[in-house]
Write a protein that holds these residues in place. Structure first.
Motif, PDB file in Angstrom:
ATOM      1  N   UNK A  68       0.836  -1.197   0.000  1.00 47.71           N
ATOM      2  CA  UNK A  68       0.000   0.000   0.000  1.00 47.71           C
ATOM      3  C   UNK A  68       0.873   1.250   0.000  1.00 47.71           C
ATOM      4  N   UNK A  69       0.428   2.229  -0.736  1.00 45.61           N
ATOM      5  CA  UNK A  69       1.134   3.497  -0.777  1.00 45.61           C
ATOM      6  C   UNK A  69       0.562   4.449   0.280  1.00 45.61           C
ATOM      7  N   UNK A  70       1.355   5.442   0.637  1.00 44.52           N
ATOM      8  CA  UNK A  70       0.889   6.536   1.481  1.00 44.52           C
ATOM      9  C   UNK A  70       0.693   7.761   0.606  1.00 44.52           C
ATOM     10  N   UNK A  71      -0.492   8.350   0.682  1.00 47.33           N
ATOM     11  CA  UNK A  71      -0.802   9.559  -0.074  1.00 47.33           C
ATOM     12  C   UNK A  71      -1.194  10.638   0.927  1.00 47.33           C
ATOM     13  N   UNK A  72      -0.577  11.806   0.817  1.00 43.93           N
ATOM     14  CA  UNK A  72      -0.884  12.905   1.726  1.00 43.93           C
ATOM     15  C   UNK A  72      -1.770  13.908   1.006  1.00 43.93           C
ATOM     16  N   UNK A  73      -2.940  14.159   1.568  1.00 38.86           N
ATOM     17  CA  UNK A  73      -3.919  15.048   0.940  1.00 38.86           C
ATOM     18  C   UNK A  73      -4.367  16.092   1.958  1.00 38.86           C
ATOM     19  N   UNK A  74      -3.695  17.235   1.927  1.00 34.09           N
ATOM     20  CA  UNK A  74      -4.005  18.324   2.840  1.00 34.09           C
ATOM     21  C   UNK A  74      -4.263  19.598   2.038  1.00 34.09           C
ATOM     22  N   UNK A  75      -4.886  20.566   2.671  1.00 34.20           N
ATOM     23  CA  UNK A  75      -5.298  21.777   1.957  1.00 34.20           C
ATOM     24  C   UNK A  75      -4.131  22.679   1.591  1.00 34.20           C
ATOM     25  N   UNK A  76      -3.134  22.761   2.456  1.00 34.75           N
ATOM     26  CA  UNK A  76      -2.042  23.696   2.209  1.00 34.75           C
ATOM     27  C   UNK A  76      -0.728  22.950   2.008  1.00 34.75           C
ATOM     28  N   UNK A  77       0.160  23.476   1.155  1.00 37.13           N
ATOM     29  CA  UNK A  77       1.456  22.831   0.928  1.00 37.13           C
ATOM     30  C   UNK A  77       2.243  22.703   2.230  1.00 37.13           C
ATOM     31  N   UNK A  78       2.803  21.549   2.432  1.00 37.56           N
ATOM     32  CA  UNK A  78       3.624  21.322   3.615  1.00 37.56           C
ATOM     33  C   UNK A  78       2.863  20.904   4.852  1.00 37.56           C
ATOM     34  N   UNK A  79       1.539  20.964   4.822  1.00 37.33           N
ATOM     35  CA  UNK A  79       0.753  20.631   6.013  1.00 37.33           C
ATOM     36  C   UNK A  79       0.932  19.171   6.410  1.00 37.33           C
ATOM     37  N   UNK A  80       1.100  18.313   5.415  1.00 36.74           N
ATOM     38  CA  UNK A  80       1.247  16.897   5.713  1.00 36.74           C
ATOM     39  C   UNK A  80       2.628  16.501   6.190  1.00 36.74           C
ATOM     40  N   UNK A  81       3.601  17.416   6.051  1.00 34.92           N
ATOM     41  CA  UNK A  81       4.980  17.088   6.423  1.00 34.92           C
ATOM     42  C   UNK A  81       5.091  16.674   7.886  1.00 34.92           C
ATOM     43  N   UNK A  82       4.302  17.305   8.738  1.00 30.75           N
ATOM     44  CA  UNK A  82       4.365  17.025  10.175  1.00 30.75           C
ATOM     45  C   UNK A  82       3.979  15.588  10.502  1.00 30.75           C
ATOM     46  N   UNK A  83       3.287  14.927   9.579  1.00 33.95           N
ATOM     47  CA  UNK A  83       2.788  13.578   9.858  1.00 33.95           C
ATOM     48  C   UNK A  83       3.554  12.484   9.109  1.00 33.95           C
ATOM     49  N   UNK A  84       4.566  12.859   8.345  1.00 33.41           N
ATOM     50  CA  UNK A  84       5.251  11.873   7.510  1.00 33.41           C
ATOM     51  C   UNK A  84       5.934  10.787   8.338  1.00 33.41           C
ATOM     52  N   UNK A  85       6.599  11.176   9.416  1.00 34.33           N
ATOM     53  CA  UNK A  85       7.294  10.190  10.245  1.00 34.33           C
ATOM     54  C   UNK A  85       6.301   9.264  10.933  1.00 34.33           C
ATOM     55  N   UNK A  86       5.222   9.837  11.456  1.00 42.53           N
ATOM     56  CA  UNK A  86       4.181   9.025  12.086  1.00 42.53           C
ATOM     57  C   UNK A  86       3.587   8.045  11.084  1.00 42.53           C
ATOM     58  N   UNK A  87       3.276   8.534   9.897  1.00 44.22           N
ATOM     59  CA  UNK A  87       2.683   7.675   8.873  1.00 44.22           C
ATOM     60  C   UNK A  87       3.628   6.539   8.491  1.00 44.22           C
ATOM     61  N   UNK A  88       4.908   6.837   8.400  1.00 37.11           N
ATOM     62  CA  UNK A  88       5.883   5.797   8.045  1.00 37.11           C
ATOM     63  C   UNK A  88       5.926   4.703   9.103  1.00 37.11           C
ATOM     64  N   UNK A  89       5.937   5.100  10.378  1.00 40.60           N
ATOM     65  CA  UNK A  89       5.944   4.101  11.454  1.00 40.60           C
ATOM     66  C   UNK A  89       4.671   3.261  11.424  1.00 40.60           C
ATOM     67  N   UNK A  90       3.543   3.920  11.246  1.00 43.69           N
ATOM     68  CA  UNK A  90       2.272   3.196  11.230  1.00 43.69           C
ATOM     69  C   UNK A  90       2.199   2.231  10.055  1.00 43.69           C
ATOM     70  N   UNK A  91       2.692   2.640   8.907  1.00 39.18           N
ATOM     71  CA  UNK A  91       2.645   1.768   7.731  1.00 39.18           C
ATOM     72  C   UNK A  91       3.549   0.553   7.902  1.00 39.18           C
ATOM     73  N   UNK A  92       4.663   0.719   8.593  1.00 37.28           N
ATOM     74  CA  UNK A  92       5.534  -0.429   8.865  1.00 37.28           C
ATOM     75  C   UNK A  92       4.824  -1.443   9.752  1.00 37.28           C
ATOM     76  N   UNK A  93       4.166  -0.957  10.795  1.00 37.56           N
ATOM     77  CA  UNK A  93       3.424  -1.857  11.683  1.00 37.56           C
ATOM     78  C   UNK A  93       2.238  -2.480  10.949  1.00 37.56           C
TER      79      UNK A  93
END
Length: 245
Positions: A1-26
């Motif tokens: 599965x891929x991770x796709x970040x869909x937020x209203x403003x550029x860079x808004x999803x950056x804060x969650x990239x590390x969390x998303x990576x850990x969650x996707x590994x689990x």
């Protein structure tokens, strides 16, 4: 599965990239477990990480910012937003131990919710995503909580979340528990957040009881569930299982 970040403003999803990576590994390890133990064959193409507002009002029309469709899982990765949702479900009742659990549970709760959504893709659930599901939705929802809590998140978490949701159930059953569990369905999402979450708690508690009856075998419970389906769903599922909650 891929991770796709869909937020209203550029860079808004950056804060969650590390969390998303850990969650996707689990989630990847849990996917392997589901394939080996429960015959998972197809998974969504991606997890769409987005804000609570976009999940509720743009990508969907639901009060809870996590849900699955045939090809995608939509998920809000904001721990603070989920914490406030969990506080709101307490419906103004002072429950210090419940509040303490949700204040401290952290990323484990995000994994709980995300893995719940993946579990919906098991072929052991006979209803397709496009089907209008009007009966026995409680079984699928409850099992989709039970399996990751039991097999991914560990025994301490399982015990804590079970105790927490049992407390919520007992505290709020006089407000929201007057309808049969079999009535849990699409119309349930028209209520308040506490009334919606109430049916999720008791669905999980009901499935947990069913698995305990089978000496811890979720497979045995699935066999009975699929027998009920193959026999034409003639009885309400709670009556078929002889369970009251």
């Amino acid at each position: 599965m891929k991770s796709v970040f869909a937020f209203e403003t550029p860079g808004e999803g950056t804060a969650y990239e590390t969390t998303a990576k850990r969650l996707m590994m689990r989630l990847g390890s849990y996917e392997v477990f589901l394939r080996n133990a429960f015959g998972l064959t197809e998974v969504p193409k991606a997890v769409v990480w987005t804000s609570g507002d976009l999940a509720r009002d743009v990508f969907g029309n639901v009060p809870i910012p996590a849900y699955t469709r045939e090809d995608l899982i939509f998920m809000c990765p904001d721990q603070e937003e989920w914490k406030q949702i969990m506080f709101e479900q307490m419906d103004g009742v002072d429950l210090p131990e419940v509040r303490s659990f949700y204040e401290s549970v952290g990323e484990a709760q995000l994994l709980d919710i995300l893995a719940h959504e993946l579990t919906h893709h098991l072929d052991l659930f006979p209803d397709d995503f496009e089907d209008e599901r009007t009966d026995a939705i409680w079984f699928e929802e409850g099992m989709c909580f039970y399996l990751p809590r039991r097999h991914l998140l560990g025994d301490p978490y399982f015990k804590e979340v079970t105790a927490t949701e049992r407390t919520l159930y007992h505290e709020l059953k006089n407000r929201y528990g007057k309808h049969p569990l079999d009535d849990f369905g699409a119309a349930s999402y028209e209520g308040t957040l506490p009334s919606i979450m109430f049916d999720y708690w008791r669905s999980f508690l009901a499935v947990s009881e069913l698995v305990e009856r089978e000496n811890g075998s979720a497979h045995a419970v699935f066999r009975k569930y699929n027998n009920w389906h193959e026999e034409g769903r003639e009885l309400p599922l709670t009556e078929y299982f002889e369970i009251e909650i």
